[in-house]
Design an enzyme around this catalytic site. Structure first.
Site, PDB file in Angstrom:
ATOM      1  N   HIS A 166       0.828  -1.199   0.000  1.00  0.00           N
ATOM      2  CA  HIS A 166       0.000   0.000   0.000  1.00  0.00           C
ATOM      3  C   HIS A 166       0.869   1.258   0.000  1.00  0.00           C
ATOM      4  O   HIS A 166       2.053   1.191   0.305  1.00  0.00           O
ATOM      5  CB  HIS A 166      -0.862   0.031   1.271  1.00  0.00           C
ATOM      6  CG  HIS A 166      -1.995  -0.936   1.258  1.00  0.00           C
ATOM      7  ND1 HIS A 166      -2.351  -1.677   2.362  1.00  0.00           N
ATOM      8  CD2 HIS A 166      -2.859  -1.286   0.293  1.00  0.00           C
ATOM      9  CE1 HIS A 166      -3.392  -2.436   2.079  1.00  0.00           C
ATOM     10  NE2 HIS A 166      -3.726  -2.226   0.824  1.00  0.00           N
ATOM     11  N   CYS A 215      -2.927   0.044  10.058  1.00  0.00           N
ATOM     12  CA  CYS A 215      -3.900  -0.898   9.497  1.00  0.00           C
ATOM     13  C   CYS A 215      -4.940  -1.352  10.506  1.00  0.00           C
ATOM     14  O   CYS A 215      -6.034  -1.774  10.138  1.00  0.00           O
ATOM     15  CB  CYS A 215      -3.185  -2.150   8.975  1.00  0.00           C
ATOM     16  SG  CYS A 215      -2.057  -1.779   7.649  1.00  0.00           S
TER      17      CYS A 215
END
Lengths: 282, 975
Positions: free
Chosen positions: A170, A271
């Site tokens: 990401h 996250c």
């Protein structure tokens, strides 16, 4: 007086989720490694504890779902900014189910829910970097242009720029915000490249804090009443060099967070929670 | 008197013809109308109340009627006028200008009046002084909005249709709090409200709520449950799709603003609006090179590229070397990064030629307004190449300066539908408006200070950036230097710096007129509005476009530059921090200027030359011009150099320059190192790109070198030579010879000639061919000679001048400085040029040697009178980036401007050439400073450089030649 875009890092609530046993074997990962489930659970508990007790956030804890091995990584399921929550359409097919519970939780918090229904769109929250003034969306294996467009439409006040993510999972696998106007960035070439792109695309000025390890660049910044600047970052055990960098931040309350196990399944600090500022509601 | 406001026009109608005739009679002799009409604004306030209140339907109808009458009337008057036509040539046209509050302002103007006239009338009518942020638009045949060019006649712009206009914000100030007057902010608010409601300025529900609540407060005053009906908000428009829910939220907020003045409410409105990402962004539809639909957004900081709602690229003004258009294509040329040798040109397809031209103009204007200190002079008439269009108004910097002079008491003005506010106020026995205004002003100032103190970091950052930019305009190089230290004061700390600045500005709120962020509201209201819909459309309908990762590629070259720039910069910076910070950690508190300027920070930036190619004319330029021009210009130069006897007026300037001096030494070292490097690399000859990088970086720094060094140089000629290369020394020698030759007479004359590549243009045209052929190592030498030759010539002229000066004026000292600014766009063709450039340094030396004797002789003969000592020092930035073809280039334009003050004569020679599609603008400035012996030449030089930089913030100084001529006392003369 009402003001927009004020109070970057102000949070009142956090949404987290438990770790399913299936995480150890089934969670997606970019390198084959063994995850010690018990340790991972411990880490997560410590994480939640810090948010709740030490930082005083209202923590909404969603139960783990065995059929969703990655469900602990709630960040990917929603992007919350102000009083609007965009429920994403995660890039990994196996994770699409994660948004259901998230949507419910955010609804309960009275956020304006925007859903990404377009079947051509994918977006992981991990690809979304909100700087306080604008969004950068990483175009990665998990996030595509269409997903970014929908995000732009959901948060009309802000510029939304796209950044190609050539390596790493990401965008936030190698960067995050370390304070208002401070971008923490890994020192790898792809990370630096991405930063340059962000620089070019932005009308705003940022400072950057470069850390030797890309993964260590993922930290959590908050600005909390009575606590000031708070930074949850990697431990010295994990990334000794990077930890030293963080330790130089004198104005921040520094909280090292162990993330040894979750990182094996590509889980970084950001996250594991979705942070919300309920007072932002106008 | 011929002007009529909408309100009373009806009443006047019967007199219409009479008035028109009168007007004609008057106008026939001269534009006396203009003079006659200023009376109007004073009347205006009385008329206004009647005209105000457009929001009530009744009003609207009335206006409607008026409009009909108007059109009717104008046709009749035309009829009645026609018999007179032969006698009185002046035709009167009726203009209808839609103001920001939705009302129409009708006035008559001569048909051949210029745009400026109309604009001024409207501003008078509005009682607006800070008018540079505004403009007038009209719709063309395609119903596209265009900005009225103030310098052109109306009739040439309005080809068809009725003369209908709209008054709009043209340049959105990035920081509205810096506007001087509340009334200006009020009009800006009106514009923004329209932007929001029309959807041009997209915002979230929350933002609609906040903006709406401030609108309500400024229009309606305090929330009053007794006086206001529950649906009191429904008459106001807050959003494109206004819902009950929105109104309720607005009301909730509105209730909390009790006691807030309208001006404060507007300030809050603006503080929020300015943060919106599309604030002041003028959008244009286009397609990229692959035919993908995109939008180009022009704004204060540069050009933004959007696909759908996503920003896919951004080019800050400093990153853009050139903008141009051809047919329906619009091109931007991007400055190469430090590690790149190639500029890239990016083309976009616009719907048609007009659209391309419109976009180009908007870019030129925004760039000029926000980036330049003063507008560029339009190209000279006789050179018919390219569009002559330039932004002719004041720049942001100028308008700020001007509005800091505004001293009138806060003007009374009525907020369109705010009568209720006033009424309720007066019922309360509130103070009269004027006092009220002043109070508000103070409040505003306080409020602002608070905001800043609170530390909305982002905002402050922006402010600082702006400030920096301004400073940067004073001296770009400074910025670079400054940035190195800055890293120490990292993010959190940075607030401090910022905090200090804004408050200062706040205190004297007159001084700051705001920063403008450009944005056109409307250049294309029509375009934009549809645009939004298109966005929506595209959002829902373009699945195939999703895998846009290829977007990046297009961007990438550019990015690479930037990236590379910055890394380099970072590294340099890093080094220092590390040292200071003790070993080990890699904290790079590097200030990355993520700002617009960031990327360019390493170089002399901000050069976006708006050289145009208007259609096809461009490339077939004039080769001859070059040759002719150059000599000519030299002549001119020499003629004009005629010295002004000058008292020591330069002192002031000098003192200013002093501040800049600091840090010069450091830079100097850099420069030296670098030149060494270059030297080495030179020997390696072909492909030395690295050298370029250095050079590039040096460019800005080098400008500063002279300051510190000049003194040294002056004293020891050889020292000067050292600076650059051995060859320079040779030159110096020759100069020395000259000195020796000159006759007695005591004079201390010093020349600082910062010479730049004035020769370059010539050189390019004349000798490029040779160069091409010889491209090899020999070529270099050849070139060198050529250069030398020219150098000599110019030198000669100078020296003769000096002498002349001296003799005539008997001044003691003379300083000539020639500053050449080369726009970075010159960094063109590749490897070949590089060498030439490098050699250029050598040139002066060599050439001077051989040829100077002759010259000297000549000179001596002519003016044997004075014994002078001449020193010439040349600094060059070998910053040319080469791109490959050494094609001669076509001269686009050349102009010479001379200006004089008591102690200085400045001759500016501007040459624009095109080489292989790359346009290059060179400005050579010769400054002759005459003064007493005790002039501080260093400072004079520093000042000259500084000024040059200020005048051309977008260009880099590539060469500085200091020529100092001193009259020698007999004793001194002996050695």
């Amino acid at each position: 007086m009402a003001g927009l875009m004020a109070g970057f890092g102000h949070y009142t609530h956090a949404v987290v989720r438990g770790i399913p046993a299936s995480l150890a074997k089934e969670a997606l990962r970019s390198s084959q490694t063994e995850v010690d489930l018990a340790k991972a659970v411990k880490e997560q508990e410590a994480y939640v504890e810090v948010l709740r007790t030490r930082l005083g956030l209202e923590v909404v804890e969603l139960p783990a779902d065995e059929s969703l091995p990655d469900c602990v990584f709630v960040e990917d399921a929603a992007v919350v900014c102000g009083d609007t929550a965009l429920i994403t359409r995660p890039g990994a097919e196996s994770r699409r189910g994660e948004t259901e519970a998230m949507k419910g939780a955010l609804k309960d918090l009275n956020l304006n829910i925007v859903e990404m229904t377009d079947e051509n769109a994918t977006l992981d929250g991990g690809d979304v970097l909100f700087t306080g003034r604008e969004f950068f969306v990483g175009l990665s294996k998990r996030t595509n242009q269409r997903g970014a467009e929908i995000l732009a439409d959901a948060f009309k006040d802000y510029a939304v720029s796209t950044v190609p993510v050539l390596e790493g999972l990401h965008l936030k696998s190698f960067c995050s915000m370390g304070g208002p106007g401070l971008i923490v960035i890994g020192s790898s070439e792809p990370a630096q490249k991405a930063l340059k792109i962000m620089q070019q695309m932005s009308d705003h000025r940022y400072d950057k804090l470069t850390v030797p390890d890309d993964l260590a660049a993922n930290c959590i910044y908050m600005n909390l009443p009575s606590k000031g600047h708070v930074l949850l970052h990697c431990t010295a055990e994990e990334f000794p060099e990077s930890a030293k960098v963080f330790e130089k931040l004198k104005d921040h309350m520094l909280i090292p967070m162990s993330n040894l196990e979750k990182v094996k399944v590509d889980g970084a600090l950001t996250c594991c929670s979705v942070l919300i500022n309920k007072k932002a509601n106008i | 008197m011929t002007t009529e406001s909408g309100a009373d026009s009806e009443a006047k109608q019967p007199q219409e013809n009479k008035e028109t005739e009168k007007g004609k009679a008057k106008a026939a002799s001269q534009p006396s109308q203009v003079a006659a009409e200023p009376a109007l604004p004073q009347n205006q306030p009385e008329q206004l109340p009647a005209a105000v209140g457009h929001s009530t339907p009744a009003r609207k109808e009335q206006e409607q009627q008026e409009e009909d009458l108007v059109s009717h009337r104008s046709s009749t008057s035309r009829l009645s006028r026609s018999p007179l036509r032969g006698v009185k040539k002046v035709k009167i046209m009726q203009c209808k200008v839609t103001l920001l509050d939705g009302l129409d302002f009708t006035l008559n103007v001569e048909k051949r009046a210029k745009g400026q006239f109309l604009f001024d009338k409207v501003c008078d009518h509005l009682n607006l002084l800070e008018k540079d942020y505004f403009g007038i638009t009209y719709r063309d045949v395609e119903n596209q909005k265009n900005w009225l060019d103030p310098s052109k006649e109306l009739k040439k712009q309005i080809r068809t249709g009725p003369w209908n206009f709209a008054f709009n914000v043209k340049f959105y100030p990035p920081d509205p709090s810096q506007l001087t007057e509340d009334i200006t902010r009020y009009y800006l608010c009106l514009q923004l409200r329209d932007d929001v409601v029309s959807g041009r300025l997209p915002c979230s529900f929350a933002t609609h709520t906040v903006l709406g609540s401030y609108t309500a407060q400024s229009e309606l005053g305090d929330y009053d449950s007794e006086e206001l009906a529950s649906d009191y908000l429904s008459e106001l428009r807050f959003a494109p799709n206004q819902t009950k829910e929105l109104e309720e939220k607005v009301m909730e907020l509105h209730k909390t603003y009790k006691g807030m003045s309208p001006a404060d409410a507007e300030m809050h409105f603006l503080e929020n609006a300015k943060k919106l990402s599309m604030y002041g962004v003028d959008l244009h539809h286009a397609k990229d090179s692959e035919g993908v639909e995109i939008m180009l957004g022009v704004c204060a900081s540069g050009l933004l590229i959007y696909r759908d709602r996503l920003r896919i690229n951004r080019f800050a003004w400093p990153k853009i070397l050139k903008i141009s258009y051809k047919r329906n294509n619009f091109y931007i040329k991007i400055r190469p990064g430090e590690f790149e040798q190639f500029e890239s040109t990016i083309g976009f397809k616009l719907p048609n030629h007009r659209a391309a031209k419109r976009l180009w103009k908007v870019c030129v204007e925004h760039h000029t307004f926000f980036r330049l200190v003063s507008p560029e002079a339009p190209p000279k008439k006789f050179l018919t190449l390219g569009s002559k269009f330039r932004y002719s108004g004041r720049t942001q910097a100028q308008t700020r300066r001007a509005s800091s002079q505004i001293i009138r008491p806060a003007p009374f003005f009525e907020r369109t539908s705010s009568k209720r506010y006033n009424m309720s106020r007066s019922l309360d026995g509130a103070p009269i408006m004027e006092n009220h205004e002043t109070l508000m002003k103070d409040n505003a100032a306080d409020g602002e200070a608070k905001v800043i103190a609170k530390g909305d970091i982002i905002t402050t950052v922006t402010t600082e950036k702006k400030a920096e930019e301004e400073k940067a305009e004073e001296g770009d190089a400074k910025k670079d230097t400054a940035e190195t230290p800055e890293p120490a004061a990292t993010s959190p700390l940075r607030q401090d710096t910022k905090d200090t600045e804004p408050p200062a500005e706040v205190v004297k709120h007159q001084t700051n007129i705001s920063e403008l962020k450009r944005s056109f509201l409307e250049t294309d209201g029509s375009i934009t509005t549809p645009g939004l819909t298109e966005w929506e459309k595209r959002l829902s309908s373009s699945p195939m476009r999703s895998p846009r990762s290829d977007e990046a590629p297009m961007i990438e070259p550019l990015e690479l530059d930037t990236k590379e720039d910055e890394p380099a910069a970072d590294e340099t910076k890093e080094v220092e921090p590390k040292i200071t910070e003790a070993a080990g950690y890699l904290v790079k508190y590097v200030v990355d200027s993520m700002t617009a300027d960031g990327p360019t920070s390493s170089g002399p930036h901000g050069i976006s030359l708006s050289t145009t190619m208007d259609d096809d004319v461009f490339m077939d330029g004039t080769l001859r011009e070059v040759e002719e021009k150059t000599p000519e210009s030299q002549d001119e130069v020499s003629e004009r150099l005629v010295v002004k006897v000058s008292p020591g007026a330069m002192r002031q300037e000098v003192s200013q320059a002093i501040s800049d001096k600091k840090g010069t030494l450091i830079i100097l070292k850099d420069a030296e190192d670098k030149s060494d490097t270059e030297g080495k690399e030179k020997s390696a000859v072909p492909g030395e790109f690295k050298a370029d990088e250095h050079v590039m970086r040096m460019a800005s720094k080098e400008e500063e070198i002279p300051r510190a060094d000049t003194s040294v140089v002056t004293e020891a000629q050889t020292t000067a030579a050292k600076m650059l290369s051995p060859k320079v020394e040779i030159k110096t020698d020759s100069m020395t010879q000259i000195k020796g030759i000159d006759s007695p007479k005591k004079a201390m004359a010093s020349w600082i000639s910062e010479e730049v590549k004035m020769e370059t243009p010539e050189f390019i045209s004349v000798s490029t061919k040779e160069v091409k052929d010889m491209k090899t190592s020999d070529g270099l030498q050849e070139r060198a000679e050529i250069f030398t030759f020219k150098e000599v010539q110019s030198e000669q002229s100078k020296s003769s001048l000096t002498q002349i000066t001296v003799s005539e004026s008997s001044t003691t000292s003379l300083v000539v400085s020639t500053l050449e600014c080369v726009s970075s766009s010159q960094k063109a063709p590749a490897g070949q040029e590089e060498k030439p450039v490098i050699e250029m340094e050598a040139l002066p030396a060599k050439s001077a040697g051989p040829s100077s004797p002759d010259i000297t002789a000549v000179a001596t003969k002519d003016m044997p009178v004075i014994h002078t000592e001449t020193k010439t020092i040349t600094y060059e930035a070998a910053e040319v980036e080469t791109n490959g073809d050494a094609d001669p280039g076509v001269l686009l334009s050349a102009q010479t401007i001379t200006s004089e003050t008591t102690s200085t004569t400045t001759t500016t020679h501007i040459t624009k050439t095109v080489k292989g599609g790359i346009s290059e603008t060179r400005i050579e400035k010769r400054i002759v400073i005459t003064g007493d012996a005790d002039i501080d030449h260093d400072e004079a030089l520093a000042q000259a450089i500084k000024e040059a930089k200020e005048q051309h913030p977008d260009m880099s100084v590539t060469k500085v030649v200091v020529h100092k001529e001193t009259e020698i006392t007999p004793e001194e003369g002996e050695d």
